[in-house]
Design a protein around this motif. Structure first.
Motif, PDB file in Angstrom:
ATOM      1  N   LYS A 173     -22.441  18.343  13.611  1.00 52.06           N
ATOM      2  CA  LYS A 173     -21.388  18.998  12.845  1.00 52.06           C
ATOM      3  C   LYS A 173     -20.496  19.771  13.802  1.00 52.06           C
ATOM      4  CE  LYS A 173     -25.122  20.078   9.585  1.00 52.06           C
ATOM      5  NZ  LYS A 173     -26.180  19.698  10.583  1.00 52.06           N
ATOM      6  N   THR A 174     -19.225  19.894  13.477  1.00 49.29           N
ATOM      7  CA  THR A 174     -18.346  20.755  14.256  1.00 49.29           C
ATOM      8  C   THR A 174     -18.128  22.052  13.493  1.00 49.29           C
ATOM      9  OG1 THR A 174     -16.366  19.736  13.286  1.00 49.29           O
ATOM     10  CG2 THR A 174     -17.170  18.831  15.373  1.00 49.29           C
ATOM     11  N   LEU A 175     -18.070  23.164  14.233  1.00 49.95           N
ATOM     12  CA  LEU A 175     -17.894  24.491  13.639  1.00 49.95           C
ATOM     13  C   LEU A 175     -16.515  25.019  13.991  1.00 49.95           C
ATOM     14  CD1 LEU A 175     -18.853  27.116  12.270  1.00 49.95           C
ATOM     15  CD2 LEU A 175     -19.973  27.727  14.449  1.00 49.95           C
ATOM     16  N   HIS A 176     -15.800  25.502  12.981  1.00 49.41           N
ATOM     17  CA  HIS A 176     -14.423  25.980  13.147  1.00 49.41           C
ATOM     18  C   HIS A 176     -14.337  27.416  12.624  1.00 49.41           C
ATOM     19  CE1 HIS A 176     -13.159  21.847  14.097  1.00 49.41           C
ATOM     20  NE2 HIS A 176     -14.185  21.564  13.318  1.00 49.41           N
ATOM     21  N   VAL A 177     -14.091  28.344  13.543  1.00 45.23           N
ATOM     22  CA  VAL A 177     -14.155  29.770  13.236  1.00 45.23           C
ATOM     23  C   VAL A 177     -12.745  30.356  13.195  1.00 45.23           C
ATOM     24  CG1 VAL A 177     -15.077  32.001  13.967  1.00 45.23           C
ATOM     25  CG2 VAL A 177     -16.391  29.903  14.387  1.00 45.23           C
ATOM     26  N   ILE A 178     -12.435  31.072  12.105  1.00 42.03           N
ATOM     27  CA  ILE A 178     -11.141  31.742  12.011  1.00 42.03           C
ATOM     28  C   ILE A 178     -11.236  33.083  12.735  1.00 42.03           C
ATOM     29  CG2 ILE A 178      -9.295  32.535  10.483  1.00 42.03           C
ATOM     30  CD1 ILE A 178      -9.998  29.520  10.314  1.00 42.03           C
ATOM     31  N   GLY A 179     -10.578  33.170  13.870  1.00 49.31           N
ATOM     32  CA  GLY A 179     -10.552  34.396  14.652  1.00 49.31           C
ATOM     33  C   GLY A 179      -9.295  35.194  14.356  1.00 49.31           C
ATOM     34  N   SER A 180      -8.849  35.968  15.331  1.00 50.33           N
ATOM     35  CA  SER A 180      -7.650  36.793  15.129  1.00 50.33           C
ATOM     36  C   SER A 180      -6.861  36.897  16.419  1.00 50.33           C
ATOM     37  CB  SER A 180      -8.035  38.201  14.673  1.00 50.33           C
ATOM     38  OG  SER A 180      -6.899  39.051  14.678  1.00 50.33           O
ATOM     39  N   VAL A 181      -5.569  36.626  16.324  1.00 49.94           N
ATOM     40  CA  VAL A 181      -4.708  36.777  17.487  1.00 49.94           C
ATOM     41  C   VAL A 181      -4.615  38.249  17.885  1.00 49.94           C
ATOM     42  CG1 VAL A 181      -2.459  37.087  16.377  1.00 49.94           C
ATOM     43  CG2 VAL A 181      -2.604  35.821  18.515  1.00 49.94           C
ATOM     44  N   GLY A 182      -5.029  39.153  16.979  1.00 50.51           N
ATOM     45  CA  GLY A 182      -5.063  40.574  17.313  1.00 50.51           C
ATOM     46  C   GLY A 182      -6.009  40.886  18.453  1.00 50.51           C
TER      47      GLY A 182
END
Length: 432
Positions: A173-182
């Motif tokens: 499976k591939t994991l896609h994490v929503i980070g922050s440009v902050g």
């Protein structure tokens, strides 16, 4: 397969300002584990596990996934809250933003939490996820900046490693994490010792997650990060977003009250929620997802000045006038409640200074240059980012009295249910 942080290396990295001090350990070589796991063919529809589907960004991800022909099933993992089921919580969020989902029969809502063992599911449900899911999108996480890094470490950093382990069990499976440009505000060691709204435990956590993800990806773990900015309302929500809950709109409010904005080539990092979701989903479903993406559609201060009828001044003049306007004065004291009013006045003054610290222009510049990452594919948007910004502003009651009469001509709201998307090349745009 076990993945772990070596010797508190995240804390060492934060104290030294060096991402190279982050160190991960593995019970097995991730590449070897990945190579022997079964995976679906490139042309086969994928099953996706979505975390945080009841959040503002999550509901956009859910809508995009359900309307995409490359997706077979969407498992949405949502915690039950009191007498509100997972489905109830998703439905409530959709009603709040007047958004609809495609009725494709693909959605399976599971009640649980990725913070719990086996995601809080019974064995059969957890085994189904282990053996059937191909893509994991993590849009869950904290929505407040109030806590120290230690808390976010337990709620996000370490759970990200557990999700990475999940992706290397039973099926690839591939994991896609929503980070922050902050998190890009941290560029030098001294940045980790600054004190304002932008330099908090929350931002530190996002910085660690970014560099942890990049390190793990280089080691062969199928994990990918999206440095997202402020996700504003787009056409599917009628240009409605969380409004004054965002620090972004609080900053816009102060600009409107002053009638001023600073003149700069440095842009403001924003993106419409539907554009963010589309860029994440396109990359996640591609054959070779990029390790890092910056889904940002920036707006310039000159565009904002023109549309909001603001005067362009230097950053120094803008901040000087802002601080003068918000300096706490004895005349603000309510003598019927002197202690309470003094405390409130000082807190407000401190909050404004924290929103616009002396280093603000520098930190925005750091974000601006990071979001211009040449490896990120740009996406042309319709309407343009400045129209998205202004249309949102016109729907926020607190800002209404400061807006010019005709800040923008109304933009037609597109149908809220998209047609199933054909397979396409991955697209992403630069992202706080």
């Amino acid at each position: 397969m076990h993945i772990f942080l070596r010797h508190n290396s995240d804390r060492i990295a934060l104290s030294t300002g060096s991402p190279n001090r982050l160190s991960l350990g593995y019970s097995e070589d991730p590449r070897a584990v990945a190579s022997r796991l079964p995976r679906r063919g490139a042309d086969e529809p994928k099953n996706v596990l979505l975390l945080g589907a009841n959040g503002y960004v999550g509901m956009h991800m859910l809508r995009e996934l359900l309307g995409d022909a490359r997706v077979a099933t969407v498992y949405a993992l949502v915690r039950r809250k009191g007498d509100k089921s997972g489905e109830d919580r998703i439905a409530r969020q959709l009603r709040k933003y007047k958004m609809e989902l495609p009725d494709t029969g693909k959605l399976s809502v599971l009640e649980g939490s990725y913070l719990e063992p086996a995601m809080g599911l019974d064995r059969a449900a957890h085994d189904e996820l282990l053996t059937e899911v191909d893509v994991v999108i993590d849009a869950a996480g904290a929505t407040t900046h109030d806590y120290p890094y230690t808390r976010y470490r337990e709620e996000k950093v370490l759970p990200t490693l557990r999700l990475a382990e999940f992706c290397l069990q039973e099926r690839f499976k591939t994991l896609h994490v929503i980070g922050s440009v902050g998190s890009e505000v941290y560029q030098q060691r001294r940045d980790f010792y600054r004190n304002s709204f932008f330099y908090t435990g929350y931002s530190r956590m996002k910085w660690v997650v970014k560099h942890l993800t990049l390190r793990a990806n280089r080691d062969g773990v199928p994990i990918h990060i999206y440095q997202a900015p402020f996700a504003l309302g787009g056409a599917p929500t009628g240009f409605k977003d969380p409004g004054m809950e965002y620090s972004f709109w609080n900053m816009i409010s102060h600009m409107l009250q002053l009638g001023l904005i600073w003149d700069s080539e440095v842009t403001s990092p924003i993106v419409a929620g539907d554009v963010l979701a589309r860029s994440v989903v396109d990359n996640a479903l591609s054959d070779s997802p990029r390790p890092i993406s910056y889904p940002v559609t920036p707006a310039t201060t000159r565009e904002i000045a023109e549309r909001f009828d603001l005067k362009l001044v230097s950053w120094q003049e803008f901040r000087r006038e802002l601080m003068r306007q918000h300096r706490f004065r004895p005349g603000q004291i309510d003598w019927s409640k002197p202690i309470t009013s003094i405390k409130r006045g000082r807190q407000q003054s401190k909050f404004v200074r924290s929103l616009f610290p002396r280093s603000f222009h520098t930190l925005l510049s750091n974000i601006h240059h990071a979001a211009a990452n040449p490896t990120t594919v740009r996406l042309d948007t319709d309407p343009p980012p400045i129209d998205v910004l202004v249309n949102n502003a016109r729907r926020i009651r607190k800002l209404g009295k400061y807006l010019p009469e005709e800040a923008v001509a109304p933009v037609a709201v597109a149908a809220t249910v998209p047609a199933p998307a054909p397979a396409a090349e991955p697209v992403a745009v630069g992202a706080v």
